[in-house]
Design a protein around this motif. Structure first.
Motif, PDB file in Angstrom:
ATOM      1  N   MET A  88       0.846  -1.169   0.000  1.00 34.21           N
ATOM      2  CA  MET A  88       0.000   0.000   0.000  1.00 34.21           C
ATOM      3  C   MET A  88       0.898   1.240   0.000  1.00 34.21           C
ATOM      4  O   MET A  88       1.875   1.308   0.722  1.00 34.21           O
ATOM      5  N   ILE A  89       0.524   2.167  -0.787  1.00 35.40           N
ATOM      6  CA  ILE A  89       1.182   3.462  -0.828  1.00 35.40           C
ATOM      7  C   ILE A  89       0.223   4.452  -0.168  1.00 35.40           C
ATOM      8  O   ILE A  89      -0.962   4.500  -0.506  1.00 35.40           O
ATOM      9  N   VAL A  90       0.724   5.206   0.770  1.00 33.42           N
ATOM     10  CA  VAL A  90      -0.143   6.128   1.495  1.00 33.42           C
ATOM     11  C   VAL A  90      -0.388   7.374   0.639  1.00 33.42           C
ATOM     12  O   VAL A  90       0.431   8.275   0.570  1.00 33.42           O
ATOM     13  N   THR A  91      -1.517   7.359  -0.016  1.00 38.18           N
ATOM     14  CA  THR A  91      -1.953   8.485  -0.835  1.00 38.18           C
ATOM     15  C   THR A  91      -2.850   9.378   0.032  1.00 38.18           C
ATOM     16  O   THR A  91      -3.262   8.966   1.126  1.00 38.18           O
ATOM     17  N   PRO A  92      -3.173  10.568  -0.442  1.00 40.04           N
ATOM     18  CA  PRO A  92      -4.107  11.404   0.323  1.00 40.04           C
ATOM     19  C   PRO A  92      -5.446  10.695   0.589  1.00 40.04           C
ATOM     20  O   PRO A  92      -6.020  10.840   1.670  1.00 40.04           O
ATOM     21  N   ALA A  93      -5.908   9.927  -0.371  1.00 37.06           N
ATOM     22  CA  ALA A  93      -7.181   9.212  -0.191  1.00 37.06           C
ATOM     23  C   ALA A  93      -7.060   8.150   0.905  1.00 37.06           C
ATOM     24  O   ALA A  93      -7.968   7.996   1.734  1.00 37.06           O
ATOM     25  N   ILE A  94      -5.960   7.417   0.909  1.00 35.80           N
ATOM     26  CA  ILE A  94      -5.725   6.408   1.948  1.00 35.80           C
ATOM     27  C   ILE A  94      -5.614   7.093   3.311  1.00 35.80           C
ATOM     28  O   ILE A  94      -6.208   6.647   4.294  1.00 35.80           O
ATOM     29  N   SER A  95      -4.872   8.169   3.371  1.00 32.33           N
ATOM     30  CA  SER A  95      -4.730   8.918   4.625  1.00 32.33           C
ATOM     31  C   SER A  95      -6.084   9.369   5.151  1.00 32.33           C
ATOM     32  O   SER A  95      -6.364   9.285   6.354  1.00 32.33           O
ATOM     33  N   ASN A  96      -6.917   9.841   4.258  1.00 33.90           N
ATOM     34  CA  ASN A  96      -8.253  10.293   4.641  1.00 33.90           C
ATOM     35  C   ASN A  96      -9.086   9.147   5.212  1.00 33.90           C
ATOM     36  O   ASN A  96      -9.767   9.316   6.222  1.00 33.90           O
ATOM     37  N   LEU A  97      -9.043   7.990   4.569  1.00 35.43           N
ATOM     38  CA  LEU A  97      -9.785   6.830   5.072  1.00 35.43           C
ATOM     39  C   LEU A  97      -9.308   6.448   6.467  1.00 35.43           C
ATOM     40  O   LEU A  97     -10.116   6.155   7.353  1.00 35.43           O
ATOM     41  N   ILE A  98      -7.998   6.443   6.671  1.00 35.83           N
ATOM     42  CA  ILE A  98      -7.444   6.093   7.977  1.00 35.83           C
ATOM     43  C   ILE A  98      -7.862   7.126   9.022  1.00 35.83           C
ATOM     44  O   ILE A  98      -8.305   6.773  10.118  1.00 35.83           O
ATOM     45  N   ARG A  99      -7.739   8.375   8.684  1.00 35.35           N
ATOM     46  CA  ARG A  99      -8.089   9.461   9.608  1.00 35.35           C
ATOM     47  C   ARG A  99      -9.551   9.369  10.034  1.00 35.35           C
ATOM     48  O   ARG A  99      -9.898   9.589  11.188  1.00 35.35           O
ATOM     49  N   GLU A 100     -10.424   9.010   9.071  1.00 37.18           N
ATOM     50  CA  GLU A 100     -11.859   8.919   9.362  1.00 37.18           C
ATOM     51  C   GLU A 100     -12.264   7.576   9.959  1.00 37.18           C
ATOM     52  O   GLU A 100     -13.430   7.364  10.266  1.00 37.18           O
ATOM     53  N   ARG A 156     -12.317   4.712   8.453  1.00 35.56           N
ATOM     54  CA  ARG A 156     -13.041   3.903   7.457  1.00 35.56           C
ATOM     55  C   ARG A 156     -12.084   2.908   6.803  1.00 35.56           C
ATOM     56  O   ARG A 156     -11.918   2.886   5.587  1.00 35.56           O
ATOM     57  N   VAL A 157     -11.478   2.066   7.610  1.00 37.61           N
ATOM     58  CA  VAL A 157     -10.457   1.145   7.101  1.00 37.61           C
ATOM     59  C   VAL A 157     -11.017   0.103   6.140  1.00 37.61           C
ATOM     60  O   VAL A 157     -10.274  -0.464   5.342  1.00 37.61           O
ATOM     61  N   ALA A 158     -12.307  -0.157   6.186  1.00 42.11           N
ATOM     62  CA  ALA A 158     -12.907  -1.115   5.260  1.00 42.11           C
ATOM     63  C   ALA A 158     -12.768  -0.656   3.809  1.00 42.11           C
ATOM     64  O   ALA A 158     -12.727  -1.480   2.894  1.00 42.11           O
ATOM     65  N   GLY A 159     -12.653   0.641   3.580  1.00 40.52           N
ATOM     66  CA  GLY A 159     -12.515   1.167   2.227  1.00 40.52           C
ATOM     67  C   GLY A 159     -11.105   1.092   1.671  1.00 40.52           C
ATOM     68  O   GLY A 159     -10.882   1.339   0.478  1.00 40.52           O
ATOM     69  N   ILE A 160     -10.149   0.728   2.508  1.00 41.28           N
ATOM     70  CA  ILE A 160      -8.759   0.688   2.063  1.00 41.28           C
ATOM     71  C   ILE A 160      -8.541  -0.380   0.996  1.00 41.28           C
ATOM     72  O   ILE A 160      -7.819  -0.154   0.027  1.00 41.28           O
ATOM     73  N   THR A 161      -9.203  -1.522   1.134  1.00 41.29           N
ATOM     74  CA  THR A 161      -9.049  -2.605   0.154  1.00 41.29           C
ATOM     75  C   THR A 161      -9.402  -2.133  -1.245  1.00 41.29           C
ATOM     76  O   THR A 161      -8.649  -2.375  -2.192  1.00 41.29           O
ATOM     77  N   SER A 162     -10.519  -1.454  -1.387  1.00 38.86           N
ATOM     78  CA  SER A 162     -10.912  -0.997  -2.725  1.00 38.86           C
ATOM     79  C   SER A 162      -9.965   0.081  -3.237  1.00 38.86           C
ATOM     80  O   SER A 162      -9.689   0.149  -4.432  1.00 38.86           O
ATOM     81  N   MET A 163      -9.429   0.903  -2.341  1.00 43.50           N
ATOM     82  CA  MET A 163      -8.442   1.919  -2.751  1.00 43.50           C
ATOM     83  C   MET A 163      -7.162   1.253  -3.258  1.00 43.50           C
ATOM     84  O   MET A 163      -6.557   1.724  -4.216  1.00 43.50           O
ATOM     85  N   ILE A 164      -6.758   0.172  -2.610  1.00 39.17           N
ATOM     86  CA  ILE A 164      -5.569  -0.551  -3.058  1.00 39.17           C
ATOM     87  C   ILE A 164      -5.823  -1.146  -4.438  1.00 39.17           C
ATOM     88  O   ILE A 164      -4.974  -1.083  -5.326  1.00 39.17           O
ATOM     89  N   GLN A 165      -6.998  -1.715  -4.639  1.00 41.15           N
ATOM     90  CA  GLN A 165      -7.328  -2.300  -5.938  1.00 41.15           C
ATOM     91  C   GLN A 165      -7.330  -1.248  -7.040  1.00 41.15           C
ATOM     92  O   GLN A 165      -6.821  -1.491  -8.131  1.00 41.15           O
ATOM     93  N   THR A 166      -7.866  -0.083  -6.769  1.00 35.99           N
ATOM     94  CA  THR A 166      -7.906   0.953  -7.794  1.00 35.99           C
ATOM     95  C   THR A 166      -6.563   1.668  -7.927  1.00 35.99           C
ATOM     96  O   THR A 166      -6.346   2.360  -8.919  1.00 35.99           O
ATOM     97  N   GLY A 167      -5.671   1.478  -6.970  1.00 38.73           N
ATOM     98  CA  GLY A 167      -4.361   2.115  -7.012  1.00 38.73           C
ATOM     99  C   GLY A 167      -3.281   1.278  -7.668  1.00 38.73           C
ATOM    100  O   GLY A 167      -2.086   1.529  -7.484  1.00 38.73           O
ATOM    101  N   ALA A 168      -3.671   0.292  -8.454  1.00 38.71           N
ATOM    102  CA  ALA A 168      -2.691  -0.585  -9.113  1.00 38.71           C
ATOM    103  C   ALA A 168      -1.734   0.201 -10.004  1.00 38.71           C
ATOM    104  O   ALA A 168      -0.549  -0.129 -10.094  1.00 38.71           O
TER     105      ALA A 168
END
Length: 67
Positions: free
Chosen positions: A1-13, A15-27
């Protein structure tokens, strides 16, 4: 996983369940799910199918990658 602004936002909020889909779209940025990496190792003959299933996160997702 690369910590992008979107990933950081999910973690901050929290909403860790959304990280999987962010990783998939961040290929395109070099992100890859653990199960995809495990499937690649299996397809390269570097690990057995049993080991792949033992260490995967989601057996159904791994089954789709392996075929």
């Amino acid at each position: 996983m690369i910590v992008t602004p979107a990933i950081s936002n999910l973690i901050r909020e929290g909403r860790v369940a959304g990280i999987t889909s962010m990783i998939q779209t961040g290929a395109s940025q070099g992100m890859q799910l653990l199960d995809k990496s495990i499937a690649d190792l299996y397809q390269q003959g570097r690990i057995s199918k049993e080991d792949a299933y033992e260490y995967c996160v989601d057996k159904e997702i791994l089954r789709r990658y392996i075929g």
